[in-house]
Design a protein around this motif. Structure first.
Motif, PDB file in Angstrom:
ATOM      1  N   ALA A 153      12.437  -2.357 -19.413  1.00 20.92           N
ATOM      2  CA  ALA A 153      11.256  -2.042 -20.231  1.00 20.92           C
ATOM      3  C   ALA A 153       9.955  -2.467 -19.571  1.00 20.92           C
ATOM      4  N   SER A 205      19.457   3.235 -20.564  1.00 21.88           N
ATOM      5  CA  SER A 205      19.066   4.586 -20.992  1.00 21.88           C
ATOM      6  C   SER A 205      18.519   4.580 -22.419  1.00 21.88           C
ATOM      7  N   ALA A 243      14.672   4.760 -23.153  1.00 18.75           N
ATOM      8  CA  ALA A 243      13.850   5.974 -23.208  1.00 18.75           C
ATOM      9  C   ALA A 243      13.174   6.100 -24.568  1.00 18.75           C
ATOM     10  N   GLY A 263       9.765   4.959 -23.299  1.00 18.44           N
ATOM     11  CA  GLY A 263       9.514   6.262 -22.708  1.00 18.44           C
ATOM     12  C   GLY A 263      10.464   6.596 -21.568  1.00 18.44           C
ATOM     13  N   PHE A 264      10.538   7.892 -21.273  1.00 19.45           N
ATOM     14  CA  PHE A 264      11.462   8.365 -20.247  1.00 19.45           C
ATOM     15  C   PHE A 264      11.100   7.909 -18.832  1.00 19.45           C
ATOM     16  N   PRO A 265       9.825   7.915 -18.424  1.00 20.84           N
ATOM     17  CA  PRO A 265       9.562   7.530 -17.017  1.00 20.84           C
ATOM     18  C   PRO A 265      10.080   6.124 -16.700  1.00 20.84           C
ATOM     19  N   ALA A 281      12.411   4.362 -18.347  1.00 19.90           N
ATOM     20  CA  ALA A 281      13.871   4.311 -18.430  1.00 19.90           C
ATOM     21  C   ALA A 281      14.510   4.965 -17.206  1.00 19.90           C
ATOM     22  N   ILE A 282      13.920   6.063 -16.765  1.00 16.54           N
ATOM     23  CA  ILE A 282      14.457   6.743 -15.579  1.00 16.54           C
ATOM     24  C   ILE A 282      14.335   5.843 -14.348  1.00 16.54           C
ATOM     25  N   ASN A 283      13.220   5.125 -14.227  1.00 21.52           N
ATOM     26  CA  ASN A 283      13.111   4.157 -13.124  1.00 21.52           C
ATOM     27  C   ASN A 283      14.237   3.134 -13.180  1.00 21.52           C
ATOM     28  N   ILE A 311      17.242   3.652 -14.373  1.00 17.37           N
ATOM     29  CA  ILE A 311      18.474   4.328 -13.931  1.00 17.37           C
ATOM     30  C   ILE A 311      18.504   4.431 -12.405  1.00 17.37           C
ATOM     31  N   LYS A 312      17.340   4.653 -11.812  1.00 18.08           N
ATOM     32  CA  LYS A 312      17.297   4.730 -10.347  1.00 18.08           C
ATOM     33  C   LYS A 312      17.674   3.387  -9.712  1.00 18.08           C
ATOM     34  N   GLU A 360      21.399   3.126  -9.926  1.00 23.70           N
ATOM     35  CA  GLU A 360      22.038   3.937  -8.885  1.00 23.70           C
ATOM     36  C   GLU A 360      22.169   3.133  -7.590  1.00 23.70           C
TER      37      GLU A 360
END
Lengths: 138, 138, 138, 138, 138, 138
Positions: D77, D106, D109, D113-115, D117-119, D121-122, D125
């Motif tokens: 967050a 996830s 999000a 927000g999605f940006p 949360a996506i960071n 997830i990256k 990875e």
């Protein structure tokens, strides 16, 4: 805008340049930011010179070293690593000690948490290493 | 934790209390925060006294007035209005001027934007009005 | 959107309503948020029911109590006081203990700093006081 | 500080080291952070060991896996990528599943927000790829 | 600063005042912010008039309605409720529709999360209710 | 979930894909984000396609160019550099001018401060340079 207006902006611009010169007494402050602004958003380059440097950072009421310690602390708190690197150098150039700067950063663990304060310390490590490599005294 | 450990925490706790006393030379600093922590999360009350006040804010390397100006600037930047009110009072209590505090807040318009800096000024207005009403000298 | 699409949104909407019912086993969760959304931005009310409650919070892979503790921690960290109050109540309603919730909040002093964590504790004080006044068991 | 005080800090320091050992049962947790702190701000290295690890993360009231899932969620967050990488590894080392960690990230999000949360997830990875390359079981 | 400089600041100041007048065609925009700044930090009042209104918001390159929609979106995203209320009124005063403003706010659920976007909708509810009570057409 | 539900999600998914196609009229929008999501958190890939693109960004009430300028402004404000790069390309692909995008970013110096706005300009420099290298017209 009238000629008078342009003239006065020049006054503010020159005051900003004087501030830059004061900041750069030691190792030169990176001008990569100004290069980008002049290329992509030249009005922001003027705002940075006139408003930020010529107006705000040239104000009376706080000595310049304290102003720079405030910048170091706040830039740590908001995670602005590029500008933190720049202002840590400025602070050292105008006479702040490394100890003061480390305190200004590390104290923020209390106020914005350890991850953000630790990121600030990592930036200081880069700044100190670069200055050591350049043989700067502080 | 052993008796020794308890004793030493008491040392840090007392150093924290000494810091509180130093901060409260002028108008008393609000203890509503400590009341809430003691009621809901007493371990945080001890951490605030031992770690924040006894360890970090009692460190050498920066004079106490500069430390408090840093706190005023950073608390403005992160929008922590309750703590900003508290530390603006502490800063004034230990000898910072109102002008210095206004500069520490207003300068942040450059670094975190006008809305956040203006919110800081609104907090200062409340602090100054309250001190005027109490007849405090600065 | 076709009738089929409307039907399926209804499926997601009902799953969201089931989640709301699960969350409200104890003291009723405030619906003031939903009232505002239905009045000003009804598409957001549907998104909150279908996407937030029907999709995300209904996912498998984490038990509901852990999901709510995550919400309590993150809402503390981002300073979302209204939603923290709501989710602290939800967490207690579905079986988390007060001790767990206090830990989830107070631990954030390390990660986002004391001012933000203390604000979270102040919200918990209101939640616990209100539940005590209502005679709720936890 | 008295000898007693030093002794007790040692107690807290050792408790912090025990926590580090617990966290490092699987692939070793990066100590690059500690190296930087020891070099630039050694008092922060001690604070991290004694306060963060020895005090806060060693507290009772939440099981260690839940504490780490909270850390994963909050570090996502606030966008603290370096620490997220570290704590995602810790969480897996002490027995959390990859699915739980993906859910903890996830779900954000909805809340930040999605940006952001996506960071997160990256970062996961990278963590999962590195563990796969090392042949770690989870 | 020379007389010329003062004159030119007056030019920028007047351009700022013209912007204020444009913004206030409908229900008057609150000047409580300006009152506070004039009382506590008068240099910030001038900066707000000259730099924010006279320089930035008077720039060419974007039509004024789009500039205000951007402000509504960004002020929602950063949680600046006081300024959001002000700029939502400005946007409506200069011809944006309520629907556009609701979209500019509600879209941010994707980018900064539902809690922050919902707080924006709650501010809009207050703005719309106040304008309805005043009998304003949009 | 029933077959009907799957069908309807497919409707939203296809609407999301149509939005992607619209966004990609010029230089292709990076799909590295989707690759990561599909690999690590496939449910987020569906949410991004169905909820973000299929629901929110496909809504009526704002023209698509204004929606993208809002995204550019907000992504600058929250420092989401990866997504800013993506949406600056989308905005140019659907007909916004470089001047509009520079204004949407540089205006944020007022609202979130110069360091964050300057970071946005640095992202735009990369976007413009890449498009120039590809020979794209705007």
């Amino acid at each position: 805008m009238s000629d008078n207006a342009d003239y006065v902006n020049e006054v503010r611009y020159q005051r900003g340049q004087a501030k830059i010169a004061e900041f750069s007494k030691g190792p030169s402050v990176t001008d990569s930011v100004m290069n980008t602004l002049n290329k992509v958003a030249p009005h922001m380059a003027r705002q940075a010179m006139e408003f930020v440097l010529g107006d705000v950072l040239s104000r009376p009421g706080l000595d310049p070293r304290t102003r720079e310690l405030l910048n170091v602390a706040v830039l740590t708190a908001i995670g602005a690593e590029l500008e933190l690197k720049l202002h840590a150098n400025v602070a050292l150039n105008i006479g702040c000690t490394r100890e003061q700067i480390v305190e200004a950063v590390s104290q923020q663990a209390v106020y914005v948490g350890f991850p953000t304060a630790i990121n600030g310390i990592k930036v200081l490590e880069q700044v100190f290493d670069a200055r050591d490599a350049q043989g700067v005294s502080n």
